[in-house]
Write a protein that holds these residues in place. Structure first.
Motif, PDB file in Angstrom:
ATOM      1  N   LYS A 168      10.437  26.587   3.873  1.00 44.15           N
ATOM      2  CA  LYS A 168      10.008  27.741   4.680  1.00 44.15           C
ATOM      3  C   LYS A 168       8.789  28.453   4.079  1.00 44.15           C
ATOM      4  N   LEU A 169       7.871  27.655   3.547  1.00 40.61           N
ATOM      5  CA  LEU A 169       6.644  28.223   2.994  1.00 40.61           C
ATOM      6  C   LEU A 169       5.528  28.299   4.024  1.00 40.61           C
ATOM      7  N   GLY A 170       5.678  27.557   5.141  1.00 43.36           N
ATOM      8  CA  GLY A 170       4.737  27.714   6.244  1.00 43.36           C
ATOM      9  C   GLY A 170       3.597  26.724   6.284  1.00 43.36           C
ATOM     10  N   PHE A 171       3.657  25.655   5.490  1.00 48.75           N
ATOM     11  CA  PHE A 171       2.562  24.688   5.488  1.00 48.75           C
ATOM     12  C   PHE A 171       3.082  23.284   5.182  1.00 48.75           C
ATOM     13  N   VAL A 172       2.226  22.305   5.490  1.00 50.44           N
ATOM     14  CA  VAL A 172       2.530  20.893   5.233  1.00 50.44           C
ATOM     15  C   VAL A 172       1.730  20.444   4.011  1.00 50.44           C
ATOM     16  N   LEU A 173       2.348  19.625   3.169  1.00 48.30           N
ATOM     17  CA  LEU A 173       1.655  19.081   2.003  1.00 48.30           C
ATOM     18  C   LEU A 173       0.795  17.889   2.398  1.00 48.30           C
ATOM     19  N   GLN A 174      -0.330  17.740   1.721  1.00 46.27           N
ATOM     20  CA  GLN A 174      -1.285  16.667   2.008  1.00 46.27           C
ATOM     21  C   GLN A 174      -0.720  15.287   1.663  1.00 46.27           C
ATOM     22  N   ASP A 175      -1.381  14.250   2.213  1.00 45.46           N
ATOM     23  CA  ASP A 175      -0.999  12.867   1.894  1.00 45.46           C
ATOM     24  C   ASP A 175      -2.172  12.100   1.289  1.00 45.46           C
ATOM     25  N   ARG A 176      -2.934  12.760   0.425  1.00 47.32           N
ATOM     26  CA  ARG A 176      -4.098  12.126  -0.212  1.00 47.32           C
ATOM     27  C   ARG A 176      -3.716  10.957  -1.102  1.00 47.32           C
ATOM     28  N   GLY A 177      -2.483  10.951  -1.601  1.00 46.66           N
ATOM     29  CA  GLY A 177      -2.058   9.861  -2.464  1.00 46.66           C
ATOM     30  C   GLY A 177      -2.099   8.512  -1.786  1.00 46.66           C
ATOM     31  N   GLU A 178      -2.123   8.513  -0.462  1.00 42.61           N
ATOM     32  CA  GLU A 178      -2.231   7.247   0.279  1.00 42.61           C
ATOM     33  C   GLU A 178      -3.506   6.492  -0.082  1.00 42.61           C
ATOM     34  N   LYS A 232       0.864  -1.186   0.000  1.00 45.05           N
ATOM     35  CA  LYS A 232       0.000   0.000   0.000  1.00 45.05           C
ATOM     36  C   LYS A 232       0.894   1.227   0.000  1.00 45.05           C
ATOM     37  N   ILE A 233       0.331   2.344  -0.393  1.00 45.72           N
ATOM     38  CA  ILE A 233       1.100   3.585  -0.425  1.00 45.72           C
ATOM     39  C   ILE A 233       1.305   4.080   1.007  1.00 45.72           C
ATOM     40  N   PRO A 234       2.518   4.501   1.358  1.00 49.12           N
ATOM     41  CA  PRO A 234       2.781   4.944   2.741  1.00 49.12           C
ATOM     42  C   PRO A 234       1.861   6.094   3.149  1.00 49.12           C
ATOM     43  N   SER A 235       1.591   6.181   4.446  1.00 48.93           N
ATOM     44  CA  SER A 235       0.698   7.224   4.956  1.00 48.93           C
ATOM     45  C   SER A 235       1.383   8.574   5.072  1.00 48.93           C
ATOM     46  N   HIS A 236       2.704   8.601   5.103  1.00 52.78           N
ATOM     47  CA  HIS A 236       3.439   9.853   5.230  1.00 52.78           C
ATOM     48  C   HIS A 236       4.647   9.825   4.298  1.00 52.78           C
ATOM     49  N   GLY A 237       5.291  10.968   4.153  1.00 54.69           N
ATOM     50  CA  GLY A 237       6.441  11.047   3.267  1.00 54.69           C
ATOM     51  C   GLY A 237       6.067  11.438   1.856  1.00 54.69           C
ATOM     52  N   ALA A 238       7.071  11.559   0.999  1.00 54.66           N
ATOM     53  CA  ALA A 238       6.890  12.130  -0.335  1.00 54.66           C
ATOM     54  C   ALA A 238       6.019  11.287  -1.253  1.00 54.66           C
ATOM     55  N   LEU A 239       5.996   9.972  -1.070  1.00 56.17           N
ATOM     56  CA  LEU A 239       5.211   9.118  -1.965  1.00 56.17           C
ATOM     57  C   LEU A 239       3.702   9.275  -1.757  1.00 56.17           C
ATOM     58  N   SER A 240       3.310   9.848  -0.639  1.00 54.83           N
ATOM     59  CA  SER A 240       1.877  10.003  -0.347  1.00 54.83           C
ATOM     60  C   SER A 240       1.309  11.326  -0.845  1.00 54.83           C
ATOM     61  N   VAL A 241       2.147  12.191  -1.382  1.00 53.73           N
ATOM     62  CA  VAL A 241       1.734  13.555  -1.730  1.00 53.73           C
ATOM     63  C   VAL A 241       1.071  13.595  -3.105  1.00 53.73           C
ATOM     64  N   SER A 242       0.006  14.384  -3.211  1.00 51.00           N
ATOM     65  CA  SER A 242      -0.563  14.771  -4.501  1.00 51.00           C
ATOM     66  C   SER A 242      -0.551  16.294  -4.575  1.00 51.00           C
ATOM     67  N   VAL A 243      -0.651  16.846  -5.776  1.00 46.67           N
ATOM     68  CA  VAL A 243      -0.576  18.299  -5.953  1.00 46.67           C
ATOM     69  C   VAL A 243      -1.648  18.986  -5.101  1.00 46.67           C
ATOM     70  N   PRO A 244      -1.305  19.997  -4.311  1.00 47.93           N
ATOM     71  CA  PRO A 244      -2.307  20.691  -3.491  1.00 47.93           C
ATOM     72  C   PRO A 244      -3.238  21.553  -4.335  1.00 47.93           C
ATOM     73  N   MET A 256      -2.302  16.683  10.014  1.00 47.27           N
ATOM     74  CA  MET A 256      -1.419  17.686   9.446  1.00 47.27           C
ATOM     75  C   MET A 256      -0.802  17.237   8.124  1.00 47.27           C
ATOM     76  N   GLY A 257      -1.227  16.096   7.594  1.00 45.46           N
ATOM     77  CA  GLY A 257      -0.784  15.703   6.269  1.00 45.46           C
ATOM     78  C   GLY A 257       0.425  14.796   6.247  1.00 45.46           C
ATOM     79  N   SER A 258       1.212  14.924   5.174  1.00 42.81           N
ATOM     80  CA  SER A 258       2.297  13.984   4.879  1.00 42.81           C
ATOM     81  C   SER A 258       3.539  14.194   5.725  1.00 42.81           C
ATOM     82  N   GLY A 259       3.637  15.353   6.374  1.00 41.28           N
ATOM     83  CA  GLY A 259       4.878  15.714   7.070  1.00 41.28           C
ATOM     84  C   GLY A 259       5.831  16.483   6.178  1.00 41.28           C
ATOM     85  N   MET A 260       5.582  16.482   4.872  1.00 35.00           N
ATOM     86  CA  MET A 260       6.448  17.187   3.929  1.00 35.00           C
ATOM     87  C   MET A 260       6.206  18.698   4.064  1.00 35.00           C
ATOM     88  N   THR A 261       7.228  19.415   4.581  1.00 31.57           N
ATOM     89  CA  THR A 261       7.097  20.828   4.932  1.00 31.57           C
ATOM     90  C   THR A 261       8.149  21.615   4.165  1.00 31.57           C
TER      91      THR A 261
END
Length: 562
Positions: free
Chosen positions: A403-413, A124-136, A395-400
């Motif tokens: 210095k943009l001030g936000f965390v990227l989502q992990d919807r790809g999971e 399955k796709i990991p719940s956190h980290g870069a592989l779980s990210v989709s474009v915000p 709080m999403g994938s943990g991918m921060t």
């Protein structure tokens, strides 16, 4: 004398006890509805509600207010949403007297393939980290809403959130709890601790939190538009960060991102049209459940009765089997949406329910072809917005990034890795989505804008709200305060199957006799901590020309108007 004194004491005691009960409405209601003439805002954070009202009072409309409140919530509730996530909305446009649906969800990277997951042993796709990210998709969603319906400039709309980000706001008890819980998992990822754990810890209740990085980002977006996020330096920072963390994004993934205006889908439930958005979201699961329940006389069973609760749970199981099989990106599949929400199909599925026994598993049909924020706003012109936005998993994938001030989502999971599945991972594809806004019209006119946030709870929450109002005659606040149930363990769009009937979590407030009856029918019962979703709603009263507002008592929510 002693006997008379005792009787007097019991009489006075009974008066005191009854005086503590609500003199209007049901006893479980936490407060009355809010009623106002000129505008209404209901969000999960009082400061964000006030931001929305300020926008309305300064000449903005419901769409401007919704964007402003969402931006504030991204700062104040980073545990549930932010500009690193996606957005969905249903808008009642007073000018055209029509509902409009917006799907502002993002897609997977072009360069990542299913073969990569297979070759590297992923089940399955990991719940956190870069592989779980989709474009915000959130920022593009704001600008789509604004260009179609907005009145004020984006600079004016985003100014309150920018000011709060730069000057700070006091963190509430509930958000402080979720923040700390998320940080245990996410603090290992580069950039997270610097932004969200000042001084090495998450902010405690009452502490002032500032996010100058987010202030700078929002200021850039306000002044330069959506392209600065998807085609400029910000996009490049996100791409660079994600590739450093093992991701596959390129600038093309961000440059090619688009939102989509979609036609909302409805079913008529006992004279009321309930509207949801079509897949890749799960909104039509609520419509499927209502079509099944309409075959039974729910009202005569009574709220909290074992008969009603059993039917609700079984209807949910049936709808979620179809959800697991069919709900996916319509750009990649021909989805049988119209058939799934048809009355004939609902009647057919209802026949599978045994009134005396919980189903351990159900087949999907064969048709012919923790965390989120929800808010709703309304203005004096009659516009109403039902908006939901999320990072997924708190709080999403943990991918921060950068210095943009936000965390990227992990919807790809939420993609499946099962070849042939409609929701299987593919490049530049939108994953199955849980966040869903809702709306009810009556005889073609706007009535209720509402939502219940919270993963798989959302369609279940929508159905419970509709039944509470339509079948059980509750008012708007009572419908949200009433104790809820949540069934878990159904088959999932990621590939997991229900085999043992799942688990029914029950809030306090239901009788022991009801619980025992459900157990006798074969349901597994749990008193879980919840949170059983988060509810906000606005109702238009055409007769008196006023708005009613209701907000979630389980969270920090506030409904307010003027």
């Amino acid at each position: 004398m002693k006997k008379i004194a005792l009787l007097n004491f019991l009489f006075l005691f009974s008066i005191c006890v009854f005086a503590q009960d609500r003199i209007t409405g049901l006893t479980f209601a936490t407060r009355s509805e809010v009623i106002a003439q000129n505008g209404m805002a209901c969000t999960s954070q009082p400061l964000a509600t006030q931001v929305a009202l300020d926008i309305l009072k300064s000449g903005g409309n419901a769409i401007d207010a919704a964007i402003a409140a969402n931006a504030a919530l991204g700062l104040m509730e980073p545990t549930g949403n932010g500009i690193g996530g996606d957005l969905f909305a249903i808008v009642w446009d007073a000018k055209t007297q029509k509902l409009f649906g917006l799907n502002a969800s993002g897609r997977s990277p072009y360069e990542l393939t299913l073969d990569y997951f297979k070759e590297n042993g992923y089940e399955k796709i990991p719940s956190h980290g870069a592989l779980s990210v989709s474009v915000p998709g959130c920022v593009d969603g704001w600008f789509e809403l604004h260009s179609k319906f907005g009145k004020l400039s984006m600079a004016d709309i985003l100014e309150p959130a920018i000011n709060y980000a730069r000057n700070g706001f006091p963190v509430s008890e509930l958000i402080a709890h979720y923040w700390q819980s998320n940080s245990r998992i996410l603090q290992k990822y580069p950039g997270f601790e610097e932004i969200f754990m000042p001084g090495g810890k998450t902010p405690a209740k009452g502490e002032i939190f500032k996010n100058p990085f987010l202030a700078n980002t929002l200021e850039e977006i306000a002044n330069k538009g959506r392209d600065v996020f998807y085609k400029g330096e910000m996009a490049q920072k996100m791409v660079n960060y994600l590739r450093e963390q093992g991701g596959f994004f390129t600038l093309k993934d961000f440059e090619d991102h688009t939102s989509e205006w979609v036609e909302p889908v409805s079913t008529n439930y006992r004279g009321y049209d309930v509207w949801e958005l079509p897949p890749n979201g799960q909104g039509i699961a609520a419509l499927q459940m209502l079509n099944i329940l309409e075959n039974f006389d729910i009202g005569s069973m009574g709220f909290g009765s074992p008969e009603y609760m059993h039917l609700f749970i079984e209807a949910k199981k049936l709808a979620f089997e179809d959800r697991a099989k069919f709900y996916s990106d319509p750009d990649f599949n021909e989805l049988p949406t119209e058939h799934l929400v048809s009355k004939s199909y609902g009647k057919e599925r209802a026949k599978l329910i045994d009134p005396n026994r919980a189903g351990r598993n159900y087949p999907a049909g064969e048709p012919d072809t923790d965390n989120t924020i929800y808010l709703t706003t309304a203005d004096s012109e009659g516009n109403m917005v039902s908006l939901i936005q999320s990072n997924f998993r708190g709080m999403g994938s943990g991918m921060t990034p950068g210095k943009l001030g936000f965390v990227l989502q992990d919807r790809g999971e939420l993609f499946s890795l099962e070849e042939g599945h409609m929701n299987v991972y593919e490049p530049h594809k939108r994953p199955f989505h849980t966040i869903i806004p809702a709306f009810i019209t009556k005889e073609g006119k706007p009535w209720i804008s509402f939502g219940v946030m919270g993963g798989d709870m959302q369609p279940q929450g929508h159905v419970q709200i509709v039944c509470n109002i339509v079948d059980f005659g509750m008012n708007l606040q009572e419908a949200g305060d009433a104790p809820r149930i949540e069934h878990s363990g159904s088959s999932q769009p990621t590939g997991e199957k229900m085999t043992d009937g799942g688990l029914v979590s029950i809030e306090t407030g239901f009788s022991y006799q009801t619980i025992r009856s459900l157990m006798e029918k074969g349901h597994k019962i749990s008193y879980a901590n919840g949170p059983y979703g988060g509810y906000q709603a606005i109702m238009w009263d055409e007769k008196n020309n006023v708005f009613y507002g209701a907000s979630e008592s389980r969270k920090d929510g506030q409904a307010a108007g003027f």
